[in-house]
Design an enzyme around this catalytic site. Structure first.
Site, PDB file in Angstrom:
ATOM      1  CB  SER A 142     118.948  44.812  85.820  1.00 38.04           C
ATOM      2  OG  SER A 142     117.573  44.883  86.162  1.00 38.04           O
ATOM      3  CE1 TYR A 155     117.990  47.282  80.917  1.00 40.05           C
ATOM      4  CE2 TYR A 155     116.767  46.023  82.548  1.00 40.05           C
ATOM      5  CZ  TYR A 155     117.696  47.002  82.239  1.00 40.05           C
ATOM      6  OH  TYR A 155     118.341  47.681  83.245  1.00 40.05           O
TER       7      TYR A 155
HETATM    8  N1  LIG Z   1     117.488  52.737  86.271  1.00 41.69           N
HETATM    9  C1  LIG Z   1     117.180  51.519  86.687  1.00 41.69           C
HETATM   10  O1  LIG Z   1     116.055  51.238  87.177  1.00 41.69           O
HETATM   11  C2  LIG Z   1     118.187  50.408  86.580  1.00 41.69           C
HETATM   12  C3  LIG Z   1     117.992  49.253  87.362  1.00 41.69           C
HETATM   13  C4  LIG Z   1     118.908  48.215  87.268  1.00 41.69           C
HETATM   14  C5  LIG Z   1     119.988  48.325  86.412  1.00 41.69           C
HETATM   15  N2  LIG Z   1     120.147  49.458  85.654  1.00 41.69           N
HETATM   16  C6  LIG Z   1     121.290  49.498  84.752  1.00 41.69           C
HETATM   17  O2  LIG Z   1     122.216  50.450  85.227  1.00 41.69           O
HETATM   18  C7  LIG Z   1     122.947  51.014  84.128  1.00 41.69           C
HETATM   19  C8  LIG Z   1     122.815  52.544  84.197  1.00 41.69           C
HETATM   20  O3  LIG Z   1     121.441  52.867  84.075  1.00 41.69           O
HETATM   21  P1  LIG Z   1     120.868  54.313  84.435  1.00 41.69           P
HETATM   22  O4  LIG Z   1     119.523  54.069  84.994  1.00 41.69           O
HETATM   23  O5  LIG Z   1     121.866  55.111  85.165  1.00 41.69           O
HETATM   24  O6  LIG Z   1     120.680  54.889  82.956  1.00 41.69           O
HETATM   25  P2  LIG Z   1     120.729  56.402  82.398  1.00 41.69           P
HETATM   26  O7  LIG Z   1     120.386  57.363  83.462  1.00 41.69           O
HETATM   27  O8  LIG Z   1     119.930  56.390  81.147  1.00 41.69           O
HETATM   28  O9  LIG Z   1     122.286  56.576  82.026  1.00 41.69           O
HETATM   29  C9  LIG Z   1     122.861  55.728  81.083  1.00 41.69           C
HETATM   30  C10 LIG Z   1     124.284  56.148  80.824  1.00 41.69           C
HETATM   31  O10 LIG Z   1     124.826  55.247  79.843  1.00 41.69           O
HETATM   32  C11 LIG Z   1     125.435  56.011  78.807  1.00 41.69           C
HETATM   33  N3  LIG Z   1     125.429  55.317  77.537  1.00 41.69           N
HETATM   34  C12 LIG Z   1     124.370  54.818  76.848  1.00 41.69           C
HETATM   35  N4  LIG Z   1     124.784  54.323  75.660  1.00 41.69           N
HETATM   36  C13 LIG Z   1     126.129  54.503  75.614  1.00 41.69           C
HETATM   37  C14 LIG Z   1     127.119  54.239  74.637  1.00 41.69           C
HETATM   38  N5  LIG Z   1     126.824  53.653  73.455  1.00 41.69           N
HETATM   39  N6  LIG Z   1     128.407  54.569  74.918  1.00 41.69           N
HETATM   40  C15 LIG Z   1     128.721  55.149  76.100  1.00 41.69           C
HETATM   41  N7  LIG Z   1     127.831  55.442  77.051  1.00 41.69           N
HETATM   42  C16 LIG Z   1     126.540  55.123  76.799  1.00 41.69           C
HETATM   43  C17 LIG Z   1     124.609  57.296  78.781  1.00 41.69           C
HETATM   44  O11 LIG Z   1     125.316  58.369  78.187  1.00 41.69           O
HETATM   45  P3  LIG Z   1     125.217  58.825  76.646  1.00 41.69           P
HETATM   46  O12 LIG Z   1     123.807  58.572  76.196  1.00 41.69           O
HETATM   47  O13 LIG Z   1     125.610  60.236  76.710  1.00 41.69           O
HETATM   48  O14 LIG Z   1     126.224  57.984  75.921  1.00 41.69           O
HETATM   49  C18 LIG Z   1     124.399  57.548  80.258  1.00 41.69           C
HETATM   50  O15 LIG Z   1     125.516  58.215  80.809  1.00 41.69           O
HETATM   51  C19 LIG Z   1     122.336  50.402  82.866  1.00 41.69           C
HETATM   52  O16 LIG Z   1     123.088  49.309  82.472  1.00 41.69           O
HETATM   53  C20 LIG Z   1     120.964  49.952  83.342  1.00 41.69           C
HETATM   54  O17 LIG Z   1     120.483  48.869  82.558  1.00 41.69           O
HETATM   55  C21 LIG Z   1     119.280  50.497  85.735  1.00 41.69           C
END
Ligand SMILES: NC(=O)c1ccc[n+]([C@@H]2O[C@H](COP(=O)([O-])OP(=O)(O)OC[C@H]3O[C@@H](n4cnc5c(N)ncnc54)[C@H](OP(=O)(O)O)[C@@H]3O)[C@@H](O)[C@H]2O)c1
Length: 239
Positions: A142, A155
């Protein structure tokens, strides 16, 4: 022939948000995709979506914080799909709050999912990749890794850790035929923001498809070139 025909990918966090979009994009380019996350119903929906569009998908419910489960994920992928060319680690969690008043245990879920499990997933995936002398790993960090956002200390620390880890791993695997890249998106409109109080305006964020497109670029470069770190920002939007 599509860019990833014959290739096999594992995407963690594939049930929703960024992981879901990345899985779809890889499948559209011809990769067979193993989908990993904990929520079975979400994985089944993504797998069905990919198959309906003519792609190949395998739903493998996995908690990435469980080391043995991650080993099993890689073994099952190799058993069912025959090889492993791409790993995208998009599983992640976020919670925010000032350091003053934070409990040390508040850090644990983020450290475990966002940082430790990235190492565990990479370690398991690189074994077949080194054996094949072909593979690309993309870890999703990120911009919080390098920008100071009040309330995001834990984070940000995990994401800075992912960047440092990825860069070292890239050096260790240079010469083994395996590329390691880290993708640093700004804010992305995903369900991650659903539980965050006072979340910023989602219309000013990147879309999951924007991030998927950047990930696709990293995995489809010719084998002689590697994008080791890619920062993707919402043009004119919020970080
Ligand atoms: N959204 C943003 O603004 C943003 C910006 C920069 C970077 N990111 C990064 O991008 C990545 C994805 O984020 P997102 O925004 O797509 O989040 P999201 O919509 O909340 O999705 C997160 C995914 O991770 C899975 N997950 C969480 N804990 C897990 C575990 N213990 N084992 C296996 N799977 C797990 C969740 O599934 P389950 O809960 O079903 O396991 C879900 O499929 C993260 O690393 C986040 O920090 C996000």
């Amino acid at each position: 022939m599509s860019a990833l025909s014959g290739q096999v990918a594992i995407v963690t966090g594939a049930g929703r948000g960024i992981g879901r979009a990345v899985a779809g994009a890889l499948a559209r380019e011809g990769a067979a995709v193993a989908l990993a996350a904990r929520t079975r119903a979400e994985l089944a929906a993504v797998a069905a979506e990919i198959r309906e569009a003519g792609g190949g998908a395998l739903a493998l419910p996995t908690d990435v914080t469980q080391d043995a489960a991650v080993e099993a994920l890689v073994e099952q992928t190799l058993g069912e799909l025959g090889r492993l060319d791409i790993l995208v680690t998009a599983a992640g969690v976020a919670s925010f709050g000032p350091v003053m008043g934070a409990k040390p245990t508040d850090w644990d879920p983020m450290l475990t999912v966002n940082l430790r499990s990235v190492m565990v997933c990479c370690r398991a995936a690189l074994v077949p990749m080194v054996r094949q002398r072909q593979g690309t790993i993309v870890n999703i960090a990120s911009v919080a890794a390098s920008r100071a956002v009040p309330g995001a200390a834990a984070y940000s620390a995990t994401k800075a850790g992912v960047v440092a880890f990825s860069r070292v791993l890239a050096e260790e695997l240079r010469g083994e035929g395996v590329r390691v890249g880290v993708l640093l998106p700004g804010a992305v409109a995903t369900p991650l923001w659903d539980t965050i109080p006072n979340a910023p305006d989602r219309t000013r964020m990147l879309t999951p498809d924007d991030v998927a497109r950047a990930a696709l670029l990293m995995v489809t470069l010719p084998p002689g070139a590697a994008l080791e770190a890619l920062t993707l920002l919402p043009a004119g939007g919020i970080l």
